[in-house]
Scaffold this motif. Structure first.
Motif, short mmCIF file in Angstrom:
data_model
loop_
_atom_site.label_atom_id
_atom_site.label_comp_id
_atom_site.label_asym_id
_atom_site.label_seq_id
_atom_site.Cartn_x
_atom_site.Cartn_y
_atom_site.Cartn_z
N SER A 114 4.28 62.38 109.37
CA SER A 114 4.55 63.29 110.21
C SER A 114 5.83 63.99 109.77
O SER A 114 6.42 63.61 108.90
CB SER A 114 4.72 62.88 111.66
N GLY A 115 6.26 65.19 110.37
CA GLY A 115 7.38 65.87 110.18
C GLY A 115 8.48 64.80 110.54
O GLY A 115 9.59 64.75 109.62
N SER A 116 8.25 64.14 111.55
CA SER A 116 9.42 63.34 111.94
C SER A 116 9.69 62.16 110.90
O SER A 116 10.84 62.02 110.50
CB SER A 116 9.16 62.72 113.46
N TYR A 148 15.84 71.42 114.66
CA TYR A 148 15.07 70.54 115.04
C TYR A 148 14.62 69.94 113.85
O TYR A 148 13.83 70.26 112.86
CB TYR A 148 13.76 71.17 115.76
N GLY A 150 12.34 66.67 114.38
CA GLY A 150 11.50 65.78 115.01
C GLY A 150 12.23 64.76 115.97
O GLY A 150 13.53 65.23 116.37
N GLU A 222 16.77 73.54 108.44
CA GLU A 222 15.51 74.19 108.44
C GLU A 222 15.98 75.50 107.78
O GLU A 222 16.98 76.32 108.16
CB GLU A 222 14.92 74.56 109.92
N SER A 227 11.38 75.81 115.68
CA SER A 227 11.18 75.24 117.05
C SER A 227 12.17 75.56 117.93
O SER A 227 12.02 75.76 119.19
CB SER A 227 11.11 73.51 117.00
N ASP A 255 14.38 71.29 105.53
CA ASP A 255 13.07 70.66 106.51
C ASP A 255 12.27 71.77 106.57
O ASP A 255 12.49 72.69 107.21
CB ASP A 255 13.63 70.60 107.98
N VAL A 257 9.08 71.68 107.53
CA VAL A 257 7.94 71.25 108.11
C VAL A 257 6.96 72.43 108.76
O VAL A 257 5.92 72.51 108.72
CB VAL A 257 8.16 70.22 109.11
N ILE A 258 8.02 73.59 109.00
CA ILE A 258 7.29 74.58 109.56
C ILE A 258 7.10 75.82 108.48
O ILE A 258 6.31 76.40 108.21
CB ILE A 258 8.01 75.49 110.88
N LYS A 284 2.69 69.04 108.71
CA LYS A 284 1.83 70.13 109.33
C LYS A 284 0.85 71.10 108.49
O LYS A 284 -0.24 70.36 108.38
CB LYS A 284 2.81 71.30 110.09
C1 LIG Z 1 11.55 71.66 111.33
C2 LIG Z 1 10.51 70.42 111.70
N1 LIG Z 1 10.90 69.13 111.56
C3 LIG Z 1 10.36 68.21 111.89
C4 LIG Z 1 9.47 68.41 112.76
C5 LIG Z 1 8.49 67.09 113.35
O1 LIG Z 1 7.28 67.16 113.07
P1 LIG Z 1 6.42 66.14 113.69
O2 LIG Z 1 6.00 66.68 115.10
O3 LIG Z 1 5.25 66.30 112.75
O4 LIG Z 1 6.94 64.75 113.85
C6 LIG Z 1 8.91 69.64 113.15
C7 LIG Z 1 8.12 69.99 114.35
O5 LIG Z 1 7.90 71.13 115.04
C8 LIG Z 1 9.72 70.84 112.85
O6 LIG Z 1 9.44 71.94 113.19
#
Ligand SMILES: Cc1ncc(COP(=O)(O)O)c(C=O)c1O
Length: 442
Positions: A114-116, A148, A150, A222, A227, A255, A257-258, A284
């Motif tokens: 996961s992103g977290s 953000y 996670g 980010e 988010s 980061d 993730v997005i 993601k």
């Molecule tokens: C920049 C960023 N990092 C981490 C996460 C966390 O990802 P996850 O929900 O898959 O743990 C998100 C989720 O939206 C995100 O936007």
């Protein structure tokens, strides 16, 4: 579409839903039972245009055949292989494919789910990297307001969203935050990257002066904050952050993730902005959101710092049972194939001007106080109802869903990030419906 399952369960109580107003939802559930390409099917049989790629993750759209088939095939062939001290070919193949698509200088991949988890992994790697090089006093982590990262303890510590932090105790020690880069007075209604705010990166010099560079392991941001409401980096900001981190021997983590996998019209934001971080966190779009999987991408330098000591010894005491899971790896490879075969990153770049024009056409509608965009991502910020923050945007979300489009809201900001397969007529449908909704808001 024929449904062979019950469209809605009769008891919604047991499932404690994440990041959801549970009591509101359970009184009037919004249930999705199918999806294809750009549309969801709701349990009441409506087609809902996906303006958010699920949760910023289904970049190739829904139920794409290549990805579905890869998962089916892999599940029947090798369902699981131990992630520690054993390997399977697809995890290696996907890692190579990710390195190929990442900016030059990124050479290694550490899998998460996961992103977290990617964020926790990157933060731990940063601290351990310095320690492995004999620089063990570098333990501080610097995040940013409104960031953000996670929901785990490291991520909420470096993150900067108050509601995600305030209920959960004192969090990690030794963390500090850069100021966010959202300057509506100077940058409202900017198309693309804002002009003002690069100087906010210089705040890192102040933080370094306060704590001493020799105590700081990493800065995590980010490259474009998603988010928290699509906050774009001011022109020159990321470059400046890179210069300052490099000057002080601090690792820079993006980061992504997005922003990874085409969202901005390039493979990654690092590529888009021409700034190479030491690590990138992803998830993601890595598997088109279909199977949980994340990855931390690192430079050779970060990885190589760990490759020392006796060869039979584990170099990094970190990993997950499902790191590089075979079915997730198969989904990841099929996803990268789909992006490539359909030229989806390029498609996002080509559609971006049309998207920008459509989005900025909402200027002047009631309550709209800012519009922001880049690639295939956009935000419309509404003036909140005095004393009732989030209510106006949430009402827009509910009305939009009724009218057949899915948007997301955070605070009083509407965020949209459609699958990269969207076409111009669908952009018109999305933005046109949103315009109708905005006209009806209290
Ligand atoms: C920049 C960023 N990092 C981490 C996460 C966390 O990802 P996850 O929900 O898959 O743990 C998100 C989720 O939206 C995100 O936007």
């Amino acid at each position: 579409m024929a449904l062979d399952r019950k469209p809605a369960p009769n008891d919604l109580d047991a499932f404690w839903m994440p990041f959801t107003a549970n009591r509101q939802f359970k009184k009037a559930p919004r249930m999705l039972v199918g999806a294809k390409d750009m549309y969801y099917t709701s349990s009441d049989g409506r087609q809902v245009l996906d303006g958010t790629a699920g949760l910023w993750c289904c970049n190739a759209g829904h139920c794409r055949p290549k990805i579905t088939e890869a998962i089916q095939k892999q599940a029947a062939e090798l369902d699981y292989a131990p992630a520690f001290q054993m390997g399977h070919p697809l995890a290696f193949e996907l890692a190579n494919r990710l390195v190929d698509v990442a900016p030059k200088g990124i050479e290694h991949v550490f899998y998460t789910n996961s992103g977290s988890e990617s964020v926790e992994t990157a933060l731990k790697l940063a601290i351990a990297y310095h320690r492995a090089r004999g620089d063990g006093a570098r333990t501080r982590l610097i995040g940013r307001e409104r960031g953000y990262h996670g929901v785990n303890f490291g991520g909420i510590s470096v993150g900067g969203i108050v509601n995600n932090r305030k209920m959960f105790g004192s969090l990690l020690t030794g963390v500090d935050h850069l100021p966010h880069t959202h300057l509506p007075e100077q940058n409202a209604f900017t198309r693309g990257q804002p002009e003002h705010g690069a100087n906010l990166a210089d705040e890192l010099e102040r933080i370094v002066a306060l704590h001493g560079a020799e105590t700081i392991a990493a800065v995590i941001v980010e490259p474009m904050a998603g988010s928290t409401g699509v906050l774009l980096p001011p022109k020159g900001y990321l470059q400046r952050l890179r210069e300052i981190t490099k000057k002080h021997g601090i690792l820079l983590i993006f980061d992504e993730v997005i922003t990874g996998f085409g969202r901005l019209g390039s493979s990654f934001a690092a590529e888009h902005f021409g700034v190479l971080p030491d690590m990138m966190t992803t998830a993601k779009g890595l598997t088109n959101g279909v199977i949980p999987m994340g990855a931390v991408l690192t430079t050779g330098e970060v990885h190589d710092a760990f490759m020392q000591g006796p060869e039979h010894m584990i170099e990094l005491f970190h990993g997950y049972t499902y790191s590089g899971n075979p079915i997730a790896a198969a989904a990841g490879i099929a996803t990268l194939d789909t992006y490539k075969e359909e030229g989806l990153f390029e498609r996002a770049a080509e559609l971006a001007p049309y998207w920008e024009d459509a989005l900025h056409g909402l200027k002047g509608l009631p309550h709209v106080i800012d519009i922001r965009n880049m690639g295939l991502i956009g935000a419309v910020e509404l003036e909140g109802i005095p004393g009732e923050p989030t209510k106006r945007a949430f009402s827009a979300f509910l009305k939009a869903y009724e009218k057949g489009i899915m948007i997301r809201t955070t605070g009083d900001i509407i965020a949209m990030s459609p699958p990269l397969i969207i076409d111009k007529a669908q952009i018109d449908q999305l933005i046109g419906t949103l315009a109708d909704v905005l006209k009806t808001l209290d």
